[in-house]
Design a protein around this motif. Sequence first.
Motif, PDB file in Angstrom:
ATOM      1  N   ASP A 135      -8.533   1.171   2.630  1.00 40.31           N
ATOM      2  CA  ASP A 135      -8.250   2.444   3.442  1.00 40.31           C
ATOM      3  C   ASP A 135      -7.520   3.307   2.092  1.00 40.31           C
ATOM      4  O   ASP A 135      -7.412   4.595   2.128  1.00 40.31           O
ATOM      5  CB  ASP A 135      -7.574   2.480   4.699  1.00 40.31           C
ATOM      6  N   GLY A 161      -9.773   4.431  -0.510  1.00 40.40           N
ATOM      7  CA  GLY A 161     -10.644   5.535   0.011  1.00 40.40           C
ATOM      8  C   GLY A 161      -9.713   6.677  -0.041  1.00 40.40           C
ATOM      9  O   GLY A 161     -10.526   7.802  -0.314  1.00 40.40           O
ATOM     10  N   GLU A 162      -8.633   6.899   0.462  1.00 39.46           N
ATOM     11  CA  GLU A 162      -7.911   7.941   0.572  1.00 39.46           C
ATOM     12  C   GLU A 162      -7.806   8.710  -0.839  1.00 39.46           C
ATOM     13  O   GLU A 162      -7.697   9.848  -1.099  1.00 39.46           O
ATOM     14  CB  GLU A 162      -6.359   7.638   1.172  1.00 39.46           C
ATOM     15  N   ARG A 188     -18.671  -2.767   4.864  1.00 39.98           N
ATOM     16  CA  ARG A 188     -18.313  -1.589   4.154  1.00 39.98           C
ATOM     17  C   ARG A 188     -18.798  -1.292   2.880  1.00 39.98           C
ATOM     18  O   ARG A 188     -18.706  -0.101   2.169  1.00 39.98           O
ATOM     19  CB  ARG A 188     -16.640  -1.708   3.952  1.00 39.98           C
ATOM     20  N   LYS A 196      -7.845  -4.611   4.311  1.00 41.67           N
ATOM     21  CA  LYS A 196      -8.504  -3.304   4.961  1.00 41.67           C
ATOM     22  C   LYS A 196      -7.214  -2.333   4.692  1.00 41.67           C
ATOM     23  O   LYS A 196      -7.905  -1.300   4.592  1.00 41.67           O
ATOM     24  CB  LYS A 196      -8.500  -3.716   6.547  1.00 41.67           C
ATOM     25  N   LEU A 197      -6.238  -2.501   4.693  1.00 40.33           N
ATOM     26  CA  LEU A 197      -5.286  -1.426   4.475  1.00 40.33           C
ATOM     27  C   LEU A 197      -5.367  -0.883   3.037  1.00 40.33           C
ATOM     28  O   LEU A 197      -5.366   0.274   2.808  1.00 40.33           O
ATOM     29  CB  LEU A 197      -3.669  -2.103   4.507  1.00 40.33           C
ATOM     30  N   THR A 228       0.767  -1.152  -0.077  1.00 38.43           N
ATOM     31  CA  THR A 228       0.056   0.061   0.113  1.00 38.43           C
ATOM     32  C   THR A 228       0.904   1.285   0.184  1.00 38.43           C
ATOM     33  O   THR A 228       0.610   2.411   0.526  1.00 38.43           O
ATOM     34  CB  THR A 228      -0.938  -0.016   1.369  1.00 38.43           C
TER      35      THR A 228
END
Lengths: 288, 120
Positions: A201, A204-205, A231, A197-198, A168
């Motif tokens: 995120d 999403g950022e 989610r 999950k990472l 990531t």
Amino acid sequence: MIIAVASGKGGTGKTTVSVNLARVARQSVQLLDCDVEEPNAHLFLTGELKAREEVRVPVPEADETLCDGCGECSSFCRYRSLAVIDKSVLTFPELCHGCGGCIRVCPKGALSEKGHRIGVIETFQTGHVSLVHGCLDVGVAMAPPLIRAVKSRIRKGCISILDAPPGTSCPVVTTIRDADVVVLVTEPTPFGLHDLKLAVDMVGELKITCGVVINRVDAGDGRVHAFCRDRGIPILLEIPDDRQIAESYSRGMLIVDALPEYRPRFEELLARVTELSTNERKESHAYL
Amino acid sequence: MKVAFTTSGETLDAPMDRRFGRAPKFLVYDTSAGNFEIVDNVQNLNAPQGAGIQAAQAVSRSGASSLVTGHCGPKAFKVLQAAGVAIYTTDAPTVAEALDRFRAGSLSRAQSADVEGHWV
């Protein structure tokens, strides 16, 4: 349409999904292997080598007859890739990110750009799939400049599939930035879930829409499914833990070629990804 | 002549820091005047890369012609060499002890880097 295939965890099946997705496309498609530290899509899509180009990043070169030793270049560089001793400039190309800032701040015009080779880009043609991949030279620490060079080959008007490196961090962010949609490939294990999950995120950022492919779906438990449900992330495809898939993979064959019964599933994946990206564009237009 | 020592303190009895690029301070001792000044190296403590390069520039600017430290990596060595700074490595526990050994001529001059970068 730019589709990025990413994962967080390594070894979940990004390349498998990328190459099979490219194969089932009915129109001209590009596959850009952005895992420049270990490109491997060409092992599945073998084709004729069409072009091979060296990639260089601009690093500073000093003309010591012009340098007065003021040190502006050295204090500007946050990567500390220049040192000024008396009136001589020492450069460390391996630390340089190629921003060109030192050249701009030099009041004497003593610095100019010189190309420093970091790797090559090769283009192969396999049927309707054009495969572009970057190979980072051994000893080069920075992948993003080469990834950007690979992405500069993206052609408008066709489907471009970006096979991202795992993780990531910078190389992945460089790959998926500007994508219309990100396909996150995971596996239903605690490790797959943790890294998914990472990855969610991260996506999403960057405000990119995403969907999930769950590989080896019978192997683990239901926590990845539950996470996606909570989610609101669509599960675009589930690939079973099928020994025949593993065998075809071991021989470097595509699933859709070796096991044609899987072809409709990848066609449906492409259709669902296209739909996600179209919806995304409509939504983003709504803000304009 | 001036000699730079890598240290975490500000006095002669302060401990030597065996790192060069990421040592918190340099004690620059003037052998003819018998006094010293402290040069802060704190900007390098948290640098992700290139600490040795910047530290070598700082030592060169301090006017030191010799450096006494624990270890020296390849990039720092290159810059120090270009700056004409002689490098001596030692395991002396304090700056005072390292200074005594330097004065006694018992330190040998480093001919190359003795560690890789980021060795700590």
